[in-house]
Write an enzyme that holds these catalytic residues in place. Structure first.
Site, short mmCIF file in Angstrom:
data_model
loop_
_atom_site.label_atom_id
_atom_site.label_comp_id
_atom_site.label_asym_id
_atom_site.label_seq_id
_atom_site.Cartn_x
_atom_site.Cartn_y
_atom_site.Cartn_z
N ILE A 12 -21.11 -25.13 -17.10
CA ILE A 12 -20.40 -24.08 -16.37
C ILE A 12 -19.83 -24.64 -15.07
O ILE A 12 -18.69 -24.35 -14.70
CB ILE A 12 -21.32 -22.88 -16.09
CG1 ILE A 12 -21.80 -22.27 -17.41
CG2 ILE A 12 -20.58 -21.82 -15.26
CD1 ILE A 12 -22.84 -21.17 -17.24
N ASP A 58 -29.65 -34.80 -5.15
CA ASP A 58 -30.60 -33.83 -5.68
C ASP A 58 -30.72 -32.69 -4.67
O ASP A 58 -30.96 -32.93 -3.48
CB ASP A 58 -31.95 -34.52 -5.87
CG ASP A 58 -33.01 -33.64 -6.50
OD1 ASP A 58 -32.83 -32.40 -6.57
OD2 ASP A 58 -34.05 -34.19 -6.92
N SER A 84 -31.58 -25.31 -17.59
CA SER A 84 -31.14 -24.06 -18.20
C SER A 84 -31.47 -23.87 -19.68
O SER A 84 -31.05 -22.86 -20.26
CB SER A 84 -29.62 -23.91 -18.03
OG SER A 84 -28.94 -24.90 -18.78
N THR A 99 -36.57 -27.62 -9.96
CA THR A 99 -35.14 -27.49 -9.68
C THR A 99 -34.74 -26.05 -9.37
O THR A 99 -34.07 -25.78 -8.36
CB THR A 99 -34.32 -28.00 -10.87
OG1 THR A 99 -34.56 -29.39 -11.04
CG2 THR A 99 -32.82 -27.79 -10.63
N THR A 133 -28.43 -15.72 -14.59
CA THR A 133 -28.34 -15.41 -16.01
C THR A 133 -28.81 -13.99 -16.31
O THR A 133 -29.62 -13.43 -15.55
CB THR A 133 -29.22 -16.40 -16.81
OG1 THR A 133 -29.32 -15.98 -18.17
CG2 THR A 133 -30.64 -16.46 -16.24
N ASP A 134 -28.34 -13.43 -17.41
CA ASP A 134 -28.84 -12.12 -17.82
C ASP A 134 -30.26 -12.19 -18.38
O ASP A 134 -30.91 -11.16 -18.57
CB ASP A 134 -27.89 -11.46 -18.83
CG ASP A 134 -27.74 -12.23 -20.13
OD1 ASP A 134 -28.30 -13.33 -20.26
OD2 ASP A 134 -27.02 -11.73 -21.03
N GLU A 135 -30.76 -13.40 -18.63
CA GLU A 135 -32.10 -13.53 -19.19
C GLU A 135 -33.19 -13.06 -18.22
O GLU A 135 -34.32 -12.80 -18.63
CB GLU A 135 -32.35 -14.96 -19.66
CG GLU A 135 -31.43 -15.37 -20.79
CD GLU A 135 -31.82 -16.69 -21.43
OE1 GLU A 135 -33.03 -16.97 -21.56
OE2 GLU A 135 -30.91 -17.45 -21.81
N TYR A 167 -38.00 -20.54 -18.34
CA TYR A 167 -36.65 -20.65 -17.79
C TYR A 167 -36.23 -19.38 -17.06
O TYR A 167 -35.84 -19.42 -15.89
CB TYR A 167 -35.64 -20.96 -18.90
CG TYR A 167 -34.21 -20.67 -18.49
CD1 TYR A 167 -33.63 -21.33 -17.41
CD2 TYR A 167 -33.46 -19.70 -19.16
CE1 TYR A 167 -32.33 -21.04 -17.02
CE2 TYR A 167 -32.16 -19.41 -18.77
CZ TYR A 167 -31.60 -20.09 -17.70
OH TYR A 167 -30.32 -19.80 -17.30
N LYS A 171 -35.45 -18.62 -13.01
CA LYS A 171 -34.18 -18.10 -12.50
C LYS A 171 -34.40 -16.76 -11.77
O LYS A 171 -33.76 -16.50 -10.74
CB LYS A 171 -33.17 -17.93 -13.62
CG LYS A 171 -32.61 -19.23 -14.17
CD LYS A 171 -31.84 -20.04 -13.12
CE LYS A 171 -30.54 -19.40 -12.74
NZ LYS A 171 -29.77 -20.26 -11.78
N ASN A 197 -22.78 -18.34 -22.34
CA ASN A 197 -21.49 -19.02 -22.26
C ASN A 197 -21.28 -19.94 -23.45
O ASN A 197 -22.24 -20.48 -24.02
CB ASN A 197 -21.42 -19.85 -20.99
CG ASN A 197 -21.08 -19.05 -19.75
OD1 ASN A 197 -20.22 -19.44 -18.97
ND2 ASN A 197 -21.76 -17.94 -19.53
N PRO A 298 -41.11 -19.10 -29.51
CA PRO A 298 -42.13 -18.21 -28.96
C PRO A 298 -41.53 -17.23 -27.95
O PRO A 298 -40.78 -17.62 -27.06
CB PRO A 298 -43.10 -19.18 -28.27
CG PRO A 298 -42.89 -20.50 -28.93
CD PRO A 298 -41.44 -20.53 -29.32
#
Length: 361
Positions: A12, A58, A84, A99, A133-135, A167, A171, A197, A298
């Site tokens: 992205i 970094d 991601s 990160t 993210t929508d997650e 993940y 986020k 995406n 999972p």
């Protein structure tokens, strides 16, 4: 406008950099650690621009990031640097904590100190745009779980957070940090949450590029479970356009959901890719015959879908690509850019693919 972009060599991020250099007069400072998914070849067509600058760094290295802020004096930050991939977060969550959480904290602190020392005009116009993210919202009811007459809900900007993977939890944590830095310190932040995406330059561990490349190589096309998980698909160039619009026109303190209005079952996505390949590069048998079903991930979320009404109403953004037009462009891009693909598919990547997918059969 000078925009500092973290993770600008990723999927992205590189789309955002290309969009800004090709379609605006803004200047970009790209900070990227160049982990496995960061690839400067994705920026080869704009890398010689005098409005593009690259810094190999970094975001967890506060001293180096401070130097970059002081040297370039950015007007805005677009924070895309992140681990991601959900599957990688399950087998190796530490990198995601480092990160996505620690790195975001470090970047926020450098940005806050830099912003605090700015003159009044520049301070008022500064933006820290955090791309998420929508997650983070968890998952939504699946059509299989409700009566046909029931209208299925969508994620909105006020949906409660309920992350379900390492993940998405990392986020969600970073989103909360960004909002806390606004409320506590006044840092002018904006958060965007996007749906899945797809498009050119996508690292081939994700569903769509993995299926395209495995199909062309005669390999199995791995489908988790029954393939009935539903995702909303957003063409990456539409997303890049939305992100630049948010950082330049969005209101500080706001959240904007960005979606493609394309809910598709994973299996239907794979069918579409196979049918396109049957049309463009036909072989004796259909590519659908390479589909294989593997054990599900999972805690796999069953459905994501975004209500992108707010960004449409307030900023006038809408996706230009349908899924049908975007997926055709994507397939054609991978067919025309085999050298890029070969260069990113390192031995380490191949080993990870074999371990993650072949081990599930």
């Amino acid at each position: 406008m000078k925009i500092l972009i973290t993770g600008g060599a990723g999927f992205i991020g590189s789309a955002v950099v290309r969009h800004i250099i090709k379609n605006t007069q803004d200047t970009v400072v790209n900070i990227d650690k160049l982990t496995y998914a960061g690839n400067l070849e994705s920026l080869s067509d704009i890398s010689e621009s005098n409005r593009y600058n690259f810094e190999h760094a970094d975001i967890c290295d506060s001293a180096e990031i401070t130097r970059i802020f002081e040297q370039y004096q950015p007007d805005a930050v677009m924070h895309l640097a992140a681990e991601s991939h959900v599957d990688r977060s399950i087998t190796g969550p530490a990198a995601f904590i480092e990160t996505n959480i620690v790195g975001t904290y470090a970047l926020l602190e450098v940005a806050r100190k830099y912003w605090s020392a700015l003159g009044e005009d520049k301070k008022n116009n500064f933006r820290f745009h955090h791309i998420s993210t929508d997650e983070v919202y968890g998952d939504l009811p699946h059509p299989d779980e409700v009566e046909n007459s029931v209208t299925l809900p969508l994620f909105t900007e006020t949906t409660a957070y309920a992350p379900s993977s390492p993940y998405s939890a990392s986020k969600a944590s970073s989103d909360h940090l960004v909002r806390a830095w606004r409320r506590t310190y006044g840092l002018p932040t904006i958060v965007t949450n996007c749906s899945n995406n797809y498009g050119p330059y996508h690292f081939p561990e994700k569903l769509i590029p993995l299926v395209i490349l495995n199909a062309l190589e005669g390999k199995p096309l791995p489908i988790y479970g029954k393939g009935d998980q539903i995702r909303d698909w957003l063409y990456v160039e539409d997303h890049a356009r939305a992100l630049h619009m948010v950082v330049t026109e969005g209101k500080a303190g706001e959240t904007y959901n960005i979606g493609g209005h394309n809910e598709k079952k994973n299996l239907d996505v794979v069918f579409t890719i196979c049918d396109l390949l049957d049309e463009i590069v036909p072989k004796a048998t259909s590519y659908r015959e390479q589909i294989t079903y593997v054990a599900d991930r999972p805690g796999h979320d069953r459905r994501y879908a975004i209500d992108a009404g707010k960004i449409s109403r307030e900023l006038g953004w809408k996706p230009l690509e349908t899924f049908e037009s975007g997926i055709r462009k994507t397939v054609e891009w991978y067919l025309a850019n085999t050298q890029w693909v070969n260069n990113v598919k390192s031995g380490a990547y191949q080993s990870w693919i074999e371990q993650n997918y072949e081990g599930r059969q």
